[in-house]
Motif scaffolding. Structure first.
Motif, mmCIF file in Angstrom:
data_model
loop_
_atom_site.group_PDB
_atom_site.id
_atom_site.type_symbol
_atom_site.label_atom_id
_atom_site.label_comp_id
_atom_site.label_asym_id
_atom_site.label_seq_id
_atom_site.Cartn_x
_atom_site.Cartn_y
_atom_site.Cartn_z
ATOM 1 N N ARG A 73 14.789 9.060 15.606
ATOM 2 C CA ARG A 73 14.578 7.651 15.918
ATOM 3 C C ARG A 73 14.793 6.765 14.691
ATOM 4 N NH1 ARG A 73 14.565 5.641 21.090
ATOM 5 N NH2 ARG A 73 13.794 7.266 22.485
ATOM 6 N N LYS A 74 14.718 7.374 13.511
ATOM 7 C CA LYS A 74 14.927 6.606 12.280
ATOM 8 C C LYS A 74 16.407 6.489 11.913
ATOM 9 C CE LYS A 74 10.483 7.748 10.127
ATOM 10 N NZ LYS A 74 9.821 8.352 8.941
ATOM 11 N N ILE A 100 20.055 5.222 17.604
ATOM 12 C CA ILE A 100 19.555 4.419 18.717
ATOM 13 C C ILE A 100 19.847 5.183 20.007
ATOM 14 C CG2 ILE A 100 19.838 2.245 19.976
ATOM 15 C CD1 ILE A 100 20.673 1.025 17.246
ATOM 16 N N ILE A 126 19.895 -6.445 16.687
ATOM 17 C CA ILE A 126 19.417 -5.691 15.522
ATOM 18 C C ILE A 126 19.854 -6.410 14.253
ATOM 19 C CG2 ILE A 126 19.528 -3.473 14.315
ATOM 20 C CD1 ILE A 126 20.009 -2.146 17.027
ATOM 21 N N THR A 127 18.919 -6.709 13.399
ATOM 22 C CA THR A 127 19.203 -7.504 12.196
ATOM 23 C C THR A 127 19.919 -6.676 11.126
ATOM 24 O OG1 THR A 127 17.095 -6.955 11.132
ATOM 25 C CG2 THR A 127 17.114 -8.842 12.636
ATOM 26 N N SER A 128 20.503 -7.366 10.173
ATOM 27 C CA SER A 128 21.169 -6.686 9.046
ATOM 28 C C SER A 128 20.172 -5.833 8.266
ATOM 29 C CB SER A 128 21.817 -7.720 8.123
ATOM 30 O OG SER A 128 22.843 -8.411 8.788
ATOM 31 N N LYS A 129 18.970 -6.347 8.104
ATOM 32 C CA LYS A 129 17.939 -5.599 7.385
ATOM 33 C C LYS A 129 17.626 -4.280 8.092
ATOM 34 C CE LYS A 129 13.218 -5.979 5.574
ATOM 35 N NZ LYS A 129 12.016 -6.849 5.470
ATOM 36 N N GLN A 130 17.545 -4.314 9.428
ATOM 37 C CA GLN A 130 17.273 -3.096 10.182
ATOM 38 C C GLN A 130 18.430 -2.107 10.070
ATOM 39 O OE1 GLN A 130 16.481 -5.264 13.881
ATOM 40 N NE2 GLN A 130 14.406 -4.405 13.916
ATOM 41 N N ILE A 131 19.657 -2.629 10.093
ATOM 42 C CA ILE A 131 20.824 -1.755 9.950
ATOM 43 C C ILE A 131 20.804 -1.057 8.596
ATOM 44 C CG2 ILE A 131 23.345 -1.685 9.785
ATOM 45 C CD1 ILE A 131 23.395 -4.042 11.770
ATOM 46 N N GLU A 177 18.197 -0.285 6.888
ATOM 47 C CA GLU A 177 17.157 0.746 6.940
ATOM 48 C C GLU A 177 17.677 2.006 7.632
ATOM 49 O OE1 GLU A 177 14.123 0.959 5.595
ATOM 50 O OE2 GLU A 177 14.642 -0.903 4.543
ATOM 51 N N TYR A 178 18.426 1.809 8.721
ATOM 52 C CA TYR A 178 19.048 2.958 9.384
ATOM 53 C C TYR A 178 19.984 3.683 8.418
ATOM 54 C CZ TYR A 178 17.557 1.927 14.223
ATOM 55 O OH TYR A 178 16.830 1.751 15.373
ATOM 56 N N GLU A 234 18.186 5.853 5.877
ATOM 57 C CA GLU A 234 17.713 7.110 6.460
ATOM 58 C C GLU A 234 18.868 8.068 6.713
ATOM 59 O OE1 GLU A 234 14.592 8.068 6.858
ATOM 60 O OE2 GLU A 234 13.894 6.190 5.989
#
Length: 501
Positions: free
Chosen positions: A403-404, A407, A427-432, A434-435, A438
Motif C-alpha cells: 500500500r506504500k 495504488i 494525488i498530490t505531487s508530495k504524495q507521488i 512519497e510513493y 518507498e
C-alpha cells in the motif's frame, strides 16, 4: 557449456568499526567512579588522629588501605568488563546507527553463522534438464552450440538466477540465508534445477505448414522424464518430495506433472493456473518476474514525469486479462494518458522503458493470470504501479507493505467512466514523491542481479518453510489412511485418497 563470466556478481562487504566514543565514555565513567569513591574514602584515610596508642593507629591505617585496595580492584574489574563489552558485544558496534540499522545488523550477525543457515543440496540433474534446454532453445532458433551459449533473457528467468547462485563458490555467496552443501545427507532442503519455464518456449512459433513446423523438442516429455528421475531418488522417496524446491515461474510450467510434484515447495508467479489442492501460500513461495525494463537511475521527481498514466503491452489477453481491452477503450482518448499495444521486442522494450521513466503512474492490469511482469518493470522505474487485479498475489509481503508503493483499484471500479483518472489526478505531487521514496527503498527486492536482491529474498522465504515441512513429513509418517475429497485444515495438498503406505 555456459561461460560463468557472462554473469558477474558484485559483492559488497561492509566493514564495521566500533565507535571510539562508546569506549571512551565507558572508560571515563569508570575513572570518574574510581576517583569519586577514592575521594570519599580519603576522608577515612586522613581523619584527625584520635588520642589512642600507636598500635591502634597502625591497625586503622592498614584497614583503610585494605578497603581502598578492594574498592580500586572492584572498579578496575568493572572498567575492564565495560571495555570488553564495548569491543566484543555485537550491539556495541552499532551504537551510532539508527534503531532500524541496529536491528538489521543484529539480524545479520544472528544469521551469518553457517551452523544456523538452512542447508540446501542442489541435484546434479542430467544435462538435458538444465543447460541442455538452453542449447535446444538456441538450436531451434538457428544458433549452433559453440560452447558460448547463455541463458536467454525473458520474464521468467528467475530459475536461471537461482541455479547460477548455487553453482557459485560458497565464499562468493556471502550474506545468503542458505548454505549450499555437497552431501545430500547434510541437507535440509533439495533444489531441483529444472528450467521449466524455458522448456515451455524452446520451440519457436512458426507458420502452419512451414518446413520447420515439425517440433523436435517436447516440453511435456521433458516434464514426465524429470518426475520419473525424481521418483527414483532416495531423498524424494523419503519425504514424498516435501523437502524439495521446484521453480515453476511461468503459469504453465510443470502443468502436466503438477499433481505428482505438488508436495514440493513450488516457486510460482501466482496461483492463476494452480488448483487449491496443488499450491498455497502456506507451503509455496511467490517470486517476482524478472524485470525487462532498464532500472531508472535518476532521483525521485515529479517534474521529469509529464505523463499521468502509462501502459504498453498486449491489448488482448485471456481470462482475467480481458479487462485490458476494456481499459484501452476507456483510456485511449484521455489527454495525459499513454496506452499502447505492443509485444515483447527490443524496440518495444526501449519505448516502454522511456514511457515508464517519464510517467507518474503505470497501469498494471491482470494478464492471462492475475499477475504480469509489468508490475516489476514499474517498480524498478519508480513509476507508481496502479494495480487492477482482484486476486493478485505479491512477492515478499511479510516485509513489504504494498500500500506504500502501489495504488490498488478494484476491477469493477476501474471500468466506471472517469473513475481511474479522477483518482490519479487527485494525488498530490508530495504524495507521488512519497510513493517514489518507498519504491526506491524496496527496489532491490526485485533485482535478480543485485547481490542483496531477489535471489537472497527468495531463499529467505524458502528457508522459513522448513519447520512446517518437517511437521508435515513427520505427520505423514504416522498417518495410516487419508480419505478426503477436499483439502484438510493444513491446506498442504493433503486431499489424497487411499493408503499412504
Amino acid at each position: 557449456m555456459i561461460k560463468n563470466s557472462d554473469y558477474n556478481y558484485s559483492h559488497q562487504i561492509a566493514s564495521v568499526k566500533a565507535p571510539v566514543t562508546s569506549t571512551e565514555a565507558t572508560t571515563a565513567v569508570a575513572a570518574e567512579t574510581t576517583n569519586s569513591m577514592s575521594d570519599r574514602f580519603s576522608k577515612f584515610r586522613n581523619p584527625k588522629p584520635p588520642k589512642q596508642n600507636s598500635q591502634s593507629s597502625t591497625m586503622a591505617r592498614k584497614s583503610a588501605l585494605l578497603k581502598q585496595s578492594l574498592i580500586c580492584s572492584i572498579c578496575s574489574i568493572l572498567a575492564i568488563y565495560a571495555l570488553f563489552n564495548s569491543f566484543f558485544s555485537p550491539t556495541a558496534y552499532y551504537l551510532s546507527d539508527s534503531p532500524e540499522k541496529q536491528t538489521e545488523n543484529i539480524l545479520n550477525i544472528n544469521t551469518s553463522s553457517s551452523s544456523k543457515k538452512v542447508k540446501v543440496f542442489m541435484y546434479d540433474l542430467p544435462k538435458k534438464f538444465t543447460t541442455g534446454i538452453i542449447i535446444q532453445h538456441a538450436v531451434a532458433r538457428g544458433n549452433k552450440d559453440d560452447g558460448n551459449l547463455k541463458y536467454p533473457g525473458h520474464q521468467h528467468m528467475g530459475e536461471w538466477h537461482l541455479y547460477a547462485d548455487l553453482i557459485r563458490p560458497e565464499y562468493e555467496r556471502n550474506g545468503s540465508p542458505v548454505l549450499k552443501v555437497d552431501d545430500p545427507d547434510d541437507a535440509d532442503l533439495f533444489f531441483v534445477p529444472f528450467f521449466a519455464s524455458l522448456s515451455l518456449i524452446v520451440n519457436p512459433i512458426r507458420p502452419p505448414g512451414s518446413a520447420d513446423s515439425v517440433q523436435h523438442y517436447s516440453d511435456e516429455e521433458m516434464q514426465e522424464q524429470l518426475v520419473e528421475w525424481l521418483e527414483q531418488q532416495e531423498y524424494w522417496k523419503r519425504s514424498n518430495g516435501r523437502d524439495h524446491v521446484i521453480v515453476a515461474g511461468d503459469p504453465n510450467a510443470m502443468y502436466r506433472v503438477l499433481d505428482r510434484v505438488k508436495n514440493a515447495v513450488l516457486l510460482l508467479s501466482d496461483f492463476g493456473r494452480v488448483r487449491g489442492d496443488q499450491g498455497s501460500l502456506v507451503k509455496d513461495v511467490i517470486i517476482p518476474y524478472a524485470h525487462r525494463i532498464n532500472v531508472y537511475k535518476g532521483d525521485i521527481s515529479v517534474d521529469d514525469r509529464k505523463t499521468l498514466l502509462f501502459f504498453m503491452g498486449n491489448r488482448y489477453r485471456k481470462d482475467g486479462g480481458k479487462i485490458r481491452d476494456l481499459l484501452f477503450q476507456m483510456l485511449e482518448s484521455e489527454e495525459d494518458v499513454v496506452i499502447k499495444h505492443g509485444t515483447q521486442s527490443r524496440e518495444n522494450r526501449r519505448a516502454a522503458s522511456h514511457g515508464m521513466h517519464t510517467s507518474q503512474f503505470c497501469l498494471n492490469p491482470a494478464g492471462d493470470t492475475p499477475s504480469a511482469c509489468r508490475l516489476f518493470d514499474s517498480i524498478v522505474s519508480l513509476c507508481v504501479p496502479v494495480i487492477v487485479s482482484d486476486s493478485i498475489e505479491l512477492p515478499f509481503e511479510d516485509v513489504i507493505d504494498y500500500r506504500k508503493v502501489a495504488i490498488f483499484v478494484g476491477t469493477e471500479d476501474s471500468l466506471k467512466p472517469g473513475y481511474l483518472v479522477t483518482i490519479l489526478r487527485s494525488i498530490t505531487s508530495k504524495q507521488i514523491l512519497e510513493y517514489q521514496k518507498e519504491l526506491k527503498k524496496v527496489r532491490r527486492y526485485f533485482e535478480y542481479d543485485n547481490p542483496n536482491g531477489t535471489v537472497n529474498e527468495v531463499w529467505r522465504q524458502v528457508a522459513q518453510k522448513l519447520p512446517l515441512i518437517r511437521l508435515m513429513i513427520n505427520r505423514d509418517k504416522r498417518l495410516v489412511k487419508r480419505d478426503l475429497t477436499q483439502p484438510d485444515c493444513s491446506c498442504l495438498c493433503t486431499n489424497q485418497t487411499g493408503p499412504l503406505r
